[in-house]
Design an enzyme around this catalytic site. Structure first.
Site, PDB file in Angstrom:
ATOM      1  N   MET A 162      -3.772  -2.969 -17.725  1.00 63.77           N
ATOM      2  CA  MET A 162      -4.978  -3.094 -16.894  1.00 63.77           C
ATOM      3  C   MET A 162      -6.194  -3.435 -17.755  1.00 63.77           C
ATOM      4  O   MET A 162      -7.029  -4.264 -17.367  1.00 63.77           O
ATOM      5  CB  MET A 162      -5.211  -1.788 -16.133  1.00 63.77           C
ATOM      6  N   TYR A 163      -6.291  -2.813 -18.911  1.00 66.24           N
ATOM      7  CA  TYR A 163      -7.368  -3.122 -19.848  1.00 66.24           C
ATOM      8  C   TYR A 163      -7.296  -4.591 -20.259  1.00 66.24           C
ATOM      9  O   TYR A 163      -8.310  -5.292 -20.310  1.00 66.24           O
ATOM     10  CB  TYR A 163      -7.238  -2.214 -21.062  1.00 66.24           C
ATOM     11  N   ASN A 164      -6.076  -5.082 -20.524  1.00 68.75           N
ATOM     12  CA  ASN A 164      -5.916  -6.470 -20.928  1.00 68.75           C
ATOM     13  C   ASN A 164      -6.262  -7.430 -19.797  1.00 68.75           C
ATOM     14  O   ASN A 164      -6.739  -8.540 -20.048  1.00 68.75           O
ATOM     15  CB  ASN A 164      -4.480  -6.723 -21.399  1.00 68.75           C
TER      16      ASN A 164
END
Length: 259
Positions: A162-164
């Site tokens: 999700m961060y990516n």
């Protein structure tokens, strides 16, 4: 003495450098070095004691600076930041989109709230602040936008999906904006750090120790980056020296990805 404390010069003399997420970690290294190179810093952060922290980092001898506590993941918050820079200093030369921070967990453990917060912190902060500064930079026929992305976008780091997704959006925004505004004296680049020494990582929180070790083991140099090393790359791309560099994602990663 740290790397950024050792630097003194006039590379940003009389320029106005806006930095989001300025009250700690990489942000504090960026504002400290920018001020030591002559910049008027406009620091943005949502930390409750952010202004006091920024004052401590910059010190009494820094050029005049300003602090804004607005939520720059919103259009109004980003506009408030730009209005403060223009109201205080009459110009805006550099924007460093450093605000971020991920909620790192396995993809299926995320909730709608944690996914939304991760995108808000990392992508929407960059989008809204960039939209707010481009008209000013276009009128000046000069500007530098430097985003802080993530090397994990390139190496598919565990538990970072999700961060990516959010940081990958930042990388994509970089190339699109760079081409669109290249003829107007504006460059847009991204610095993509790997694991970096910040107060959070240095505190070794129990829930993150295993993840930190896995990350460090991917770095051939064998350690995390220092915040000042990331700041050095950011401020090079923010300088007049980097006028022929745009649309690039520069990894600061100790070799964890190559080419």
């Amino acid at each position: 003495m740290s790397v950024h404390e050792a630097i003194v010069g006039d590379r940003f003399r009389d320029q106005v450098v806006v930095v989001t997420g300025a009250a700690g970690g990489i942000g504090s290294a960026i504002i400290t070095r920018a001020a030591r190179e002559g910049a008027h810093v406009v620091a943005a952060d949502r930390a409750p004691d952010g202004e006091q922290k920024v004052a401590g980092f910059l010190g009494a001898d820094a050029p005049k600076w300003a602090y804004v506590g607005s939520d720059v993941s919103t259009e109004d918050g980003a506009r408030q930041l730009v209005d403060e820079a223009l109201g205080r200093f009459g110009r805006l030369d550099v924007l460093v989109n450093n605000a971020g921070g991920g909620i790192i967990k396995p993809f299926l453990d995320h909730t709608p709230e944690t996914m939304r917060e991760t995108v808000d912190r990392n992508l929407w902060t960059t989008v809204w602040c960039s939209r707010a500064v481009v008209p000013v930079m276009s009128e000046q026929r000069y500007g530098r936008i430097v985003n802080v992305g993530a090397d994990s976008v390139r190496n598919g780091l565990f538990e970072h999906a999700m961060y990516n997704a959010a940081k990958g959006g930042v990388h994509g925004l970089t190339t699109g904006m760079a081409r669109e505004f290249a003829g107007g004296g504006i460059t847009v680049n991204t610095v993509a750090p790997t694991g970096t020494e910040t107060p959070f990582t240095l505190s070794r929180p129990p829930e993150a120790v295993e993840r930190f070790e896995k990350t460090r083991n991917l770095i051939p140099v064998g350690r995390f980056a220092k915040a000042a090393e990331v700041a050095s790359a950011v401020l090079y791309l923010a300088s007049e020296e980097a006028s022929f560099i745009t649309g690039q994602v520069l990894s600061i990663n100790g070799g964890s990805t190559m080419l």
